[in-house]
Structure formats: C-alpha cells, structure tokens
Write a protein that holds these residues in place. Sequence first.
Motif, short mmCIF file in Angstrom:
data_model
loop_
_atom_site.label_atom_id
_atom_site.label_comp_id
_atom_site.label_asym_id
_atom_site.label_seq_id
_atom_site.Cartn_x
_atom_site.Cartn_y
_atom_site.Cartn_z
N GLN A 174 0.90 -1.42 -0.05
CA GLN A 174 0.06 -0.11 0.18
C GLN A 174 0.98 1.18 -0.18
OE1 GLN A 174 -3.55 0.34 -0.26
NE2 GLN A 174 -3.29 2.18 -0.10
N PRO A 175 0.60 2.01 -1.12
CA PRO A 175 1.76 3.32 -0.95
C PRO A 175 1.41 4.22 0.08
CG PRO A 175 -0.20 3.46 -2.79
CD PRO A 175 -0.15 1.96 -2.10
N GLN A 176 2.17 5.08 0.48
CA GLN A 176 1.98 6.28 1.43
C GLN A 176 2.35 7.77 0.81
OE1 GLN A 176 4.53 4.68 4.33
NE2 GLN A 176 2.81 4.37 5.86
N ASN A 177 1.59 8.52 1.04
CA ASN A 177 1.83 9.87 0.72
C ASN A 177 2.99 10.43 1.32
OD1 ASN A 177 1.63 13.05 0.31
ND2 ASN A 177 -0.29 12.47 -0.56
N LEU A 178 4.13 10.95 0.70
CA LEU A 178 5.22 11.34 1.39
C LEU A 178 4.90 13.00 2.01
CD1 LEU A 178 8.24 11.33 -0.61
CD2 LEU A 178 7.59 9.80 1.17
N GLY A 179 3.74 13.55 1.97
CA GLY A 179 3.21 14.67 2.51
C GLY A 179 4.24 16.05 2.27
N MET A 180 4.03 17.04 2.90
CA MET A 180 4.62 18.03 2.88
C MET A 180 5.89 18.03 3.16
SD MET A 180 1.48 20.70 3.64
CE MET A 180 2.25 22.24 3.47
#
Length: 199
Positions: free
Chosen positions: A138-144
């Motif tokens: 499951q991919p994860q958003n790297l965020g800001m």
Amino acid sequence: GRVEQIEVVDSLVVDAEDFFRHYKLSPESGSLNPASVLPETFEAAEPTVVYEPESGRQMIWAAPDSAGNFALYSTSELYGDTWETPSPLGADLGEGGDANYPFLMPDGITLYYANDGENSLGGLDIFISRRGDDGFLQPQNLGMPYNSPYDDYMLAIDELTGAGWWATDRNRIPGKVTIYVFIPQELRRNVDPEIKDLI
C-alpha cells in the motif's frame, strides 16, 4: 506536525518538457529517459519518464491501462536485445487515479512515484511504496513539503552523492517547473509545530 523537516540546497526553473534531464544522477542510481527509449511496440503515457537501473536491463514507466488511467509498467531485457511483454507493477499504486514518474532505489524494493488518486493533496503527489512478497505494498503519501495542492512528482534520490530531487509546478510559471535539490535524511524528522514564527 506531519511536515518533514528537510534541507533544500538548490532550486532550478526549467522547461517542463524535458525537466528530468536536469537531474544529475550517478550511474549507480540509474537513469531517467524519454519515452523514445522504449521499443516501438510499447505504449507509453504522454508525458512520462522511463526509469532504468544501472544495469540497463529493466525499464519502468507509465502507460494507459484498460480503464484509461495511467499505470506503472515494467519490462526486463531478454536475450538477443529483445524485451519481455510489459507487466503492471501493481494495481493499487494509482489509487483510482493516474500513476506516473517512477524511480526505483538501487535496493530494488523502494519505489517513489506520483499519483493523483484519492490520497493526493491535489494534483499529482509523490508517494512511496515498498516491494513485498506479493508485489508492491500500500503506497504512502510523502506529505509536505514534497507535496502541495499542485503537481509534485519525479522524486529521485542518489545515495552515492547524497542528493535528492523533485519537480513541482507550485510556482505556477507557464511551461516551466521548479526542481528542488535537497539532502535526504535516513530518519524522518518532522517540523516542531510549536516553533515561534513558523508560518
């Protein structure tokens, strides 16, 4: 509290059409290439970037899938300078949107790429996924600060030189993108939200 504290050391404003040519990757980190390096019979998204590892015996890029979305595909070189039929990297990587701009770390496990699916902040966002026993997880958003409400993509890290890059159109310059050069950290450190004058 979920904003990573990173050190940006440079930025370049370049033409969006061939922005990836400004990434200065060492050979050990692989190469970023135009879709023209693909065999003529292979489909490709427009636009996309083709990632090749140091060996040059694998290619990863984006192409339209059966639903019309961009998905990540991979192929490996066979004997006689031929290539195997492209296969999808993972059905869930697009999260209902388009997946594009792949970069595979030399460990062969860690994949950075962009998608504009349901977990995006807006436009394309940079995600990370790792290869497990049954494909990519499951991919994860790297965020800001990597991601913004605009298009952010093509994150690449050169472990040999200790430099990383990503591209963004958050500065809204027509026909241009900004490439940020940063120093990757082994452990993620988030910004302390209690810092005075943080904004």
